[in-house]
Design a protein around this motif. Structure first.
Motif, PDB file in Angstrom:
ATOM      1  N   SER A  73     -51.792   2.343 -41.672  1.00 49.46           N
ATOM      2  CA  SER A  73     -51.797   1.096 -42.700  1.00 49.46           C
ATOM      3  C   SER A  73     -50.628   0.761 -42.294  1.00 49.46           C
ATOM      4  N   ILE A  74     -49.189   1.507 -42.701  1.00 50.81           N
ATOM      5  CA  ILE A  74     -47.951   0.964 -42.877  1.00 50.81           C
ATOM      6  C   ILE A  74     -47.983   0.029 -41.656  1.00 50.81           C
ATOM      7  N   LYS A  75     -48.407   0.386 -39.672  1.00 53.65           N
ATOM      8  CA  LYS A  75     -48.154   0.017 -39.183  1.00 53.65           C
ATOM      9  C   LYS A  75     -49.471  -1.433 -39.098  1.00 53.65           C
ATOM     10  N   GLU A  76     -50.052  -1.180 -39.223  1.00 50.19           N
ATOM     11  CA  GLU A  76     -51.165  -2.776 -39.804  1.00 50.19           C
ATOM     12  C   GLU A  76     -50.454  -3.619 -40.716  1.00 50.19           C
ATOM     13  N   LEU A  77     -49.925  -3.079 -41.605  1.00 45.15           N
ATOM     14  CA  LEU A  77     -49.693  -3.795 -42.847  1.00 45.15           C
ATOM     15  C   LEU A  77     -48.322  -4.798 -42.082  1.00 45.15           C
ATOM     16  N   PHE A  78     -47.181  -4.432 -41.229  1.00 49.11           N
ATOM     17  CA  PHE A  78     -46.436  -5.061 -40.056  1.00 49.11           C
ATOM     18  C   PHE A  78     -47.415  -6.460 -39.024  1.00 49.11           C
ATOM     19  N   GLU A  79     -48.380  -5.739 -39.077  1.00 51.33           N
ATOM     20  CA  GLU A  79     -48.803  -6.498 -37.725  1.00 51.33           C
ATOM     21  C   GLU A  79     -49.828  -7.638 -38.314  1.00 51.33           C
ATOM     22  N   GLN A  80     -50.330  -7.348 -40.136  1.00 54.54           N
ATOM     23  CA  GLN A  80     -50.821  -8.342 -40.121  1.00 54.54           C
ATOM     24  C   GLN A  80     -50.324  -9.220 -40.999  1.00 54.54           C
ATOM     25  N   LYS A  81     -48.813  -9.026 -40.737  1.00 49.41           N
ATOM     26  CA  LYS A  81     -47.947 -10.268 -41.435  1.00 49.41           C
ATOM     27  C   LYS A  81     -47.953 -11.106 -39.699  1.00 49.41           C
ATOM     28  N   GLU A  82     -47.978 -10.604 -38.813  1.00 51.78           N
ATOM     29  CA  GLU A  82     -48.025 -11.344 -37.741  1.00 51.78           C
ATOM     30  C   GLU A  82     -48.456 -12.169 -37.938  1.00 51.78           C
ATOM     31  N   ARG A  83     -49.946 -11.462 -37.621  1.00 55.25           N
ATOM     32  CA  ARG A  83     -51.160 -12.143 -37.656  1.00 55.25           C
ATOM     33  C   ARG A  83     -51.407 -13.529 -38.718  1.00 55.25           C
ATOM     34  N   VAL A  84     -50.966 -13.314 -39.967  1.00 51.02           N
ATOM     35  CA  VAL A  84     -51.354 -14.761 -40.835  1.00 51.02           C
ATOM     36  C   VAL A  84     -49.745 -15.068 -40.165  1.00 51.02           C
ATOM     37  N   ARG A  85     -48.738 -14.835 -39.869  1.00 51.98           N
ATOM     38  CA  ARG A  85     -47.807 -16.040 -39.550  1.00 51.98           C
ATOM     39  C   ARG A  85     -48.232 -17.129 -38.292  1.00 51.98           C
ATOM     40  N   LYS A  86     -48.805 -15.879 -36.982  1.00 49.72           N
ATOM     41  CA  LYS A  86     -49.469 -16.796 -36.544  1.00 49.72           C
ATOM     42  C   LYS A  86     -50.981 -17.637 -37.122  1.00 49.72           C
ATOM     43  N   GLY A  87     -51.254 -17.970 -37.691  1.00 51.80           N
ATOM     44  CA  GLY A  87     -52.423 -18.220 -38.378  1.00 51.80           C
ATOM     45  C   GLY A  87     -53.673 -17.588 -37.950  1.00 51.80           C
ATOM     46  N   TRP A  88     -53.788 -16.222 -38.042  1.00 54.62           N
ATOM     47  CA  TRP A  88     -55.205 -15.784 -37.699  1.00 54.62           C
ATOM     48  C   TRP A  88     -55.937 -15.602 -39.261  1.00 54.62           C
ATOM     49  N   PHE A  89     -54.692 -15.472 -40.440  1.00 56.87           N
ATOM     50  CA  PHE A  89     -55.418 -14.860 -41.643  1.00 56.87           C
ATOM     51  C   PHE A  89     -54.948 -16.241 -42.383  1.00 56.87           C
ATOM     52  N   PRO A  90     -55.379 -15.985 -43.741  1.00 58.59           N
ATOM     53  CA  PRO A  90     -54.849 -17.401 -44.144  1.00 58.59           C
ATOM     54  C   PRO A  90     -53.359 -16.491 -45.098  1.00 58.59           C
ATOM     55  N   MET A  91     -52.993 -17.647 -45.394  1.00 59.62           N
ATOM     56  CA  MET A  91     -51.630 -17.731 -46.359  1.00 59.62           C
ATOM     57  C   MET A  91     -51.522 -17.446 -47.948  1.00 59.62           C
ATOM     58  N   ASN A  92     -50.970 -16.636 -47.998  1.00 61.63           N
ATOM     59  CA  ASN A  92     -50.479 -16.628 -49.825  1.00 61.63           C
ATOM     60  C   ASN A  92     -49.834 -17.782 -49.820  1.00 61.63           C
ATOM     61  N   SER A  93     -50.171 -19.391 -50.416  1.00 60.37           N
ATOM     62  CA  SER A  93     -49.295 -19.951 -50.644  1.00 60.37           C
ATOM     63  C   SER A  93     -48.213 -19.229 -51.585  1.00 60.37           C
ATOM     64  N   LYS A  94     -48.248 -19.695 -52.599  1.00 62.35           N
ATOM     65  CA  LYS A  94     -47.332 -18.535 -52.784  1.00 62.35           C
ATOM     66  C   LYS A  94     -46.254 -18.126 -52.404  1.00 62.35           C
ATOM     67  N   ARG A  95     -46.437 -17.647 -51.183  1.00 64.30           N
ATOM     68  CA  ARG A  95     -45.444 -16.188 -50.443  1.00 64.30           C
ATOM     69  C   ARG A  95     -44.957 -17.211 -49.139  1.00 64.30           C
ATOM     70  N   LYS A  96     -45.430 -18.083 -49.342  1.00 59.76           N
ATOM     71  CA  LYS A  96     -45.190 -19.200 -48.195  1.00 59.76           C
ATOM     72  C   LYS A  96     -43.788 -18.757 -47.482  1.00 59.76           C
ATOM     73  N   ASN A  97     -42.818 -18.775 -48.093  1.00 64.04           N
ATOM     74  CA  ASN A  97     -41.529 -18.279 -47.564  1.00 64.04           C
ATOM     75  C   ASN A  97     -41.276 -17.283 -46.651  1.00 64.04           C
ATOM     76  N   ASP A  98     -42.496 -16.153 -46.920  1.00 65.68           N
ATOM     77  CA  ASP A  98     -42.218 -14.425 -46.349  1.00 65.68           C
ATOM     78  C   ASP A  98     -43.132 -14.659 -44.602  1.00 65.68           C
ATOM     79  N   TYR A  99     -43.109 -15.462 -44.256  1.00 70.62           N
ATOM     80  CA  TYR A  99     -43.061 -16.024 -43.454  1.00 70.62           C
ATOM     81  C   TYR A  99     -42.522 -16.436 -42.110  1.00 70.62           C
ATOM     82  N   ILE A 100     -41.830 -16.709 -42.299  1.00 75.01           N
ATOM     83  CA  ILE A 100     -40.535 -17.430 -41.602  1.00 75.01           C
ATOM     84  C   ILE A 100     -39.753 -16.684 -40.788  1.00 75.01           C
TER      85      ILE A 100
END
Length: 100
Positions: A73-100
């Motif tokens: 899950s550690i690996k998947e957590l960081f890959e999930q961040k990339e999937r969110v950045r690509k727009g494949w999963f919803p982004m938490n608007s309260k943490r928008k600056n985490d995806y830059i």
């Protein structure tokens, strides 16, 4: 003839545990980002070490599966961040600056 169900039980539990970790990773990344990756690390190590000392094969196997799933899950957590950045999963608007 005697039937042994241990292998089937372990297979079903593996399927359920791995399936459970998928939404846990998604929700963890959504609400907290990747900063709590170390919780998965500690949980994984503790479960794997505990599995070494448990005599019951079924319980030991389940702890090993949970431990391995936690570490994966550690690996998947960081890959999930990339999937969110690509727009494949919803982004938490309260943490928008985490995806830059």
């Amino acid at each position: 003839m005697e039937l042994h169900f241990t292998g089937i039980i372990i297979a079903v539990l593996s399927f359920l545990i791995i399936g459970l970790f998928h939404p846990i990773v998604i929700k963890t990344e959504y609400y907290t980002g990747t900063r709590f990756w170390w919780i998965f690390l500690i949980a994984g190590i503790v479960c794997i070490i505990a599995a070494l000392f448990i005599e019951n094969s079924l319980i030991s196997a389940v702890l090993g599966i949970i431990g391995a799933s936690s570490l994966w899950s550690i690996k998947e957590l960081f890959e999930q961040k990339e999937r969110v950045r690509k727009g494949w999963f919803p982004m938490n608007s309260k943490r928008k600056n985490d995806y830059i």
